[in-house]
Design a protein around this motif. Structure first.
Motif, mmCIF file in Angstrom:
data_model
loop_
_atom_site.group_PDB
_atom_site.id
_atom_site.type_symbol
_atom_site.label_atom_id
_atom_site.label_comp_id
_atom_site.label_asym_id
_atom_site.label_seq_id
_atom_site.Cartn_x
_atom_site.Cartn_y
_atom_site.Cartn_z
ATOM 1 N N SER A 140 0.844 -1.197 0.000
ATOM 2 C CA SER A 140 0.000 0.000 0.000
ATOM 3 C C SER A 140 0.877 1.244 0.000
ATOM 4 O O SER A 140 0.482 2.290 -0.489
ATOM 5 C CB SER A 140 -0.954 -0.011 1.199
ATOM 6 O OG SER A 140 -0.344 0.469 2.371
ATOM 7 N N LYS A 141 2.062 1.129 0.588
ATOM 8 C CA LYS A 141 3.026 2.236 0.482
ATOM 9 C C LYS A 141 4.448 1.691 0.556
ATOM 10 O O LYS A 141 4.695 0.645 1.150
ATOM 11 C CB LYS A 141 2.801 3.300 1.556
ATOM 12 C CG LYS A 141 2.880 2.845 2.987
ATOM 13 C CD LYS A 141 2.692 4.035 3.956
ATOM 14 C CE LYS A 141 2.449 3.578 5.381
ATOM 15 N NZ LYS A 141 1.075 3.070 5.610
ATOM 16 N N LEU A 200 7.781 3.179 1.955
ATOM 17 C CA LEU A 200 8.305 4.278 2.767
ATOM 18 C C LEU A 200 9.820 4.127 2.852
ATOM 19 O O LEU A 200 10.319 3.045 3.184
ATOM 20 C CB LEU A 200 7.662 4.249 4.153
ATOM 21 C CG LEU A 200 8.009 5.362 5.131
ATOM 22 C CD1 LEU A 200 7.725 6.746 4.566
ATOM 23 C CD2 LEU A 200 7.255 5.167 6.444
ATOM 24 N N LEU A 209 8.303 8.867 0.166
ATOM 25 C CA LEU A 209 7.433 7.788 -0.307
ATOM 26 C C LEU A 209 7.649 7.545 -1.795
ATOM 27 O O LEU A 209 7.872 8.480 -2.561
ATOM 28 C CB LEU A 209 5.963 8.166 -0.104
ATOM 29 C CG LEU A 209 5.421 8.154 1.319
ATOM 30 C CD1 LEU A 209 4.136 8.976 1.413
ATOM 31 C CD2 LEU A 209 5.150 6.719 1.784
ATOM 32 N N PRO A 245 5.358 5.729 -4.889
ATOM 33 C CA PRO A 245 3.975 5.248 -5.074
ATOM 34 C C PRO A 245 3.941 3.763 -5.414
ATOM 35 O O PRO A 245 4.914 3.210 -5.941
ATOM 36 C CB PRO A 245 3.476 6.088 -6.251
ATOM 37 C CG PRO A 245 4.709 6.430 -7.016
ATOM 38 C CD PRO A 245 5.813 6.574 -5.999
ATOM 39 N N SER A 246 2.815 3.137 -5.125
ATOM 40 C CA SER A 246 2.691 1.698 -5.421
ATOM 41 C C SER A 246 2.815 1.439 -6.920
ATOM 42 O O SER A 246 3.238 0.351 -7.327
ATOM 43 C CB SER A 246 1.365 1.159 -4.886
ATOM 44 O OG SER A 246 0.278 1.866 -5.443
ATOM 45 N N THR A 247 2.476 2.436 -7.743
ATOM 46 C CA THR A 247 2.622 2.268 -9.192
ATOM 47 C C THR A 247 4.079 2.194 -9.642
ATOM 48 O O THR A 247 4.342 1.861 -10.797
ATOM 49 C CB THR A 247 1.930 3.437 -9.927
ATOM 50 O OG1 THR A 247 2.142 4.645 -9.191
ATOM 51 C CG2 THR A 247 0.436 3.199 -10.062
ATOM 52 N N TRP A 279 11.508 14.827 -3.707
ATOM 53 C CA TRP A 279 12.041 13.695 -4.455
ATOM 54 C C TRP A 279 10.968 12.824 -5.115
ATOM 55 O O TRP A 279 11.278 11.808 -5.738
ATOM 56 C CB TRP A 279 12.891 12.823 -3.522
ATOM 57 C CG TRP A 279 14.033 13.564 -2.895
ATOM 58 C CD1 TRP A 279 14.542 14.786 -3.280
ATOM 59 C CD2 TRP A 279 14.815 13.151 -1.769
ATOM 60 N NE1 TRP A 279 15.589 15.145 -2.459
ATOM 61 C CE2 TRP A 279 15.769 14.161 -1.520
ATOM 62 C CE3 TRP A 279 14.804 12.022 -0.951
ATOM 63 C CZ2 TRP A 279 16.705 14.071 -0.487
ATOM 64 C CZ3 TRP A 279 15.733 11.931 0.081
ATOM 65 C CH2 TRP A 279 16.674 12.949 0.311
ATOM 66 N N THR A 280 9.712 13.211 -4.939
ATOM 67 C CA THR A 280 8.610 12.334 -5.345
ATOM 68 C C THR A 280 8.624 11.985 -6.830
ATOM 69 O O THR A 280 8.510 10.824 -7.209
ATOM 70 C CB THR A 280 7.268 12.999 -4.984
ATOM 71 O OG1 THR A 280 7.261 13.215 -3.566
ATOM 72 C CG2 THR A 280 6.089 12.133 -5.372
ATOM 73 N N ARG A 281 8.752 13.004 -7.690
ATOM 74 C CA ARG A 281 8.718 12.738 -9.120
ATOM 75 C C ARG A 281 9.945 11.940 -9.537
ATOM 76 O O ARG A 281 9.837 10.939 -10.259
ATOM 77 C CB ARG A 281 8.656 14.060 -9.906
ATOM 78 C CG ARG A 281 8.509 13.877 -11.405
ATOM 79 C CD ARG A 281 8.236 15.205 -12.088
ATOM 80 N NE ARG A 281 9.374 16.097 -12.032
ATOM 81 C CZ ARG A 281 10.052 16.535 -13.114
ATOM 82 N NH1 ARG A 281 9.677 16.156 -14.321
ATOM 83 N NH2 ARG A 281 11.060 17.368 -12.984
ATOM 84 N N GLY A 336 9.470 8.423 -8.335
ATOM 85 C CA GLY A 336 8.122 7.870 -8.378
ATOM 86 C C GLY A 336 7.668 7.343 -9.722
ATOM 87 O O GLY A 336 6.544 6.847 -9.825
ATOM 88 N N HIS A 337 8.513 7.424 -10.735
ATOM 89 C CA HIS A 337 8.081 6.944 -12.060
ATOM 90 C C HIS A 337 7.736 5.456 -12.011
ATOM 91 O O HIS A 337 8.310 4.692 -11.226
ATOM 92 C CB HIS A 337 9.196 7.177 -13.088
ATOM 93 C CG HIS A 337 9.488 8.615 -13.361
ATOM 94 N ND1 HIS A 337 8.729 9.386 -14.204
ATOM 95 C CD2 HIS A 337 10.453 9.441 -12.874
ATOM 96 C CE1 HIS A 337 9.217 10.616 -14.242
ATOM 97 N NE2 HIS A 337 10.264 10.680 -13.427
ATOM 98 N N ASP A 338 6.837 5.063 -12.898
ATOM 99 C CA ASP A 338 6.495 3.646 -13.041
ATOM 100 C C ASP A 338 7.792 2.842 -13.240
ATOM 101 O O ASP A 338 8.685 3.274 -13.984
ATOM 102 C CB ASP A 338 5.594 3.436 -14.274
ATOM 103 C CG ASP A 338 4.225 4.099 -14.132
ATOM 104 O OD1 ASP A 338 3.942 4.726 -13.086
ATOM 105 O OD2 ASP A 338 3.433 3.976 -15.089
ATOM 106 N N ARG A 353 11.998 4.134 -22.990
ATOM 107 C CA ARG A 353 10.543 4.058 -23.098
ATOM 108 C C ARG A 353 10.109 4.229 -24.544
ATOM 109 O O ARG A 353 10.692 4.990 -25.272
ATOM 110 C CB ARG A 353 9.933 5.165 -22.206
ATOM 111 C CG ARG A 353 8.444 5.189 -22.237
ATOM 112 C CD ARG A 353 7.932 5.809 -20.956
ATOM 113 N NE ARG A 353 6.669 6.494 -21.159
ATOM 114 C CZ ARG A 353 6.124 7.348 -20.294
ATOM 115 N NH1 ARG A 353 6.744 7.605 -19.163
ATOM 116 N NH2 ARG A 353 4.980 7.918 -20.532
#
Lengths: 258, 258
Positions: B60-61, B63, B88, B90-92, B157-159, B162-164, B258
């Protein structure tokens, strides 16, 4: 329509809110299985006052943007960045309408941040801005609660914004809303503290959906927070905070010491 | 034991990996319903080479902690902070063993960051360090893939992280491991790039669980990344990255444009 999650004491479920909240005639009509595809009415119907509303969705992620109103960027001592600054709140931070916001013992200052929230309706990635509204289920109110002292101490905002109950959303998802220019207001114990309009968003709803969905896949039920306007400030235990988005409704939460 | 998720072409499920991977005798025995409570064997048994291993858990996360090895903090131009810096993914972003890490078109530099990952076994909050191991299901390998240019451009730092596909985990969860002092190695196209030991963690596993669970509730299946040692560096398309945690195994992923 207004889509809520609710419980009348048994299993939580989704429902459509009908009638007028102001006139006290609002009712909730249960739907199943969920609003992210075809659904039907379950036959359950209750006066809105007799059920407990829950967070209108349980998101897999809450993806947020910082400093997306110029007046808030200024009050934080900077300017709105050219590109959206993204951060995440964990799903464990989500709370519903009426749920207490719990103050963590290790923070001296916990702020409200009223925001317009977007609820994603379907799996999407690399959404062009001109097609952004196709992936939206609707809109709700959110409070991006922030331990301001931890935000500056950590640099990264995850802990400051990630505590349990730090992401109240609700009271429901309004599917019929043009988010381009609606009023956004936050009150603390009834006093107006934030008063802005979504036309002042630096990056508007289509731009945010395009940017966020280029960074990561968005899933049905994911919640996107669009940023808070100027006027943020601290909450203390036993106060009550309310975020109103014109055309959606009001999200009200009491504040409690842990 | 080693707990994996796998598919043999039908529904994905959990399984226990038995036998020796090195000697080619490893098999996977299906379990149900899941490893976060009592489970039983389904009777399905396959040679490990005949199934596809998936990310061993769908968290679900995720961390994570930044700068938790002193040599990595130095190579990033700073010192290890006194308190863990949390963020965090993301789960994706989660990917499985063998899944390609996909380079986003808007980054010029994507780095590997090999890490020991903790898999949480049960819902917990405010876990004291001396009871931390009670909430752990086991350990796996992780790669905290990071678009280094986006990390410095954004501040948050999220982006960048956080990429797939930017969070490969696996190949399985080892439930019998003392994480206090195991080797952690990352190779790129077979060349050793990171080579450290978990005894060099600034904040060790019990300290991280205590700190993270004080910041937010942890749920069964949540994944905690413990930080990367020195030696991070860029990956290019068509290279192969592998993270090995002694006593767990090796997580290998190809890198793709990609």
């Amino acid at each position: 329509v207004r889509i809520a999650r609710f419980t009348d004491g048994s299993e939580p479920g989704f429902g459509v809110v009908e009638g007028s909240v102001e006139e006290g005639t609002a009712e909730i009509a249960g739907i199943a299985p969920h609003p992210f595809g075809p659904f039907s009415f379950t036959g359950v119907r209750r006066p809105l006052g007799e059920v407990r509303l829950l967070a209108p969705v349980l998101p897999s992620k809450v993806l947020c943007v910082g400093k997306n109103y110029a007046d808030h960027a200024r009050e934080m001592g900077g300017e709105a960045p050219a590109r959206p600054v993204l951060f995440l709140k964990p799903s464990t931070s989500v709370a519903g309408p009426g749920d207490p916001i719990t103050l963590p013992p290790d923070s001296e200052r916990v702020d409200y941040e009223g925001e317009l929230a977007i609820v994603i309706g379907r799996l999407c990635r690399d959404v062009p801005p001109e097609r952004a509204f196709e992936v939206v289920l609707g809109y709700t109110c959110a409070n991006d609660v922030t331990a301001r002292d931890q935000q500056s101490a950590d640099g990264q905002w995850t802990r400051a914004k990630g505590h349990d109950t730090f992401c109240p959303i609700g009271p429901w998802i309004e599917t019929d809303l043009d988010p381009a220019d609606v009023a956004l207001r936050t009150t603390l114990d009834g006093e107006l503290r934030q008063n802005s309009r979504t036309k002042l968003l630096v990056h508007d709803v289509p731009a945010l959906i395009a940017y966020m969905s280029a960074a990561m896949t968005l899933l049905p039920g994911d919640v996107l927070l669009t940023g808070t306007p100027g006027g943020v400030g601290p909450m203390r235990a036993d106060q009550t905070v309310a975020v109103t988005v014109e055309g959606v409704g009001t999200l009200t939460n009491p504040v409690r010491a842990r």
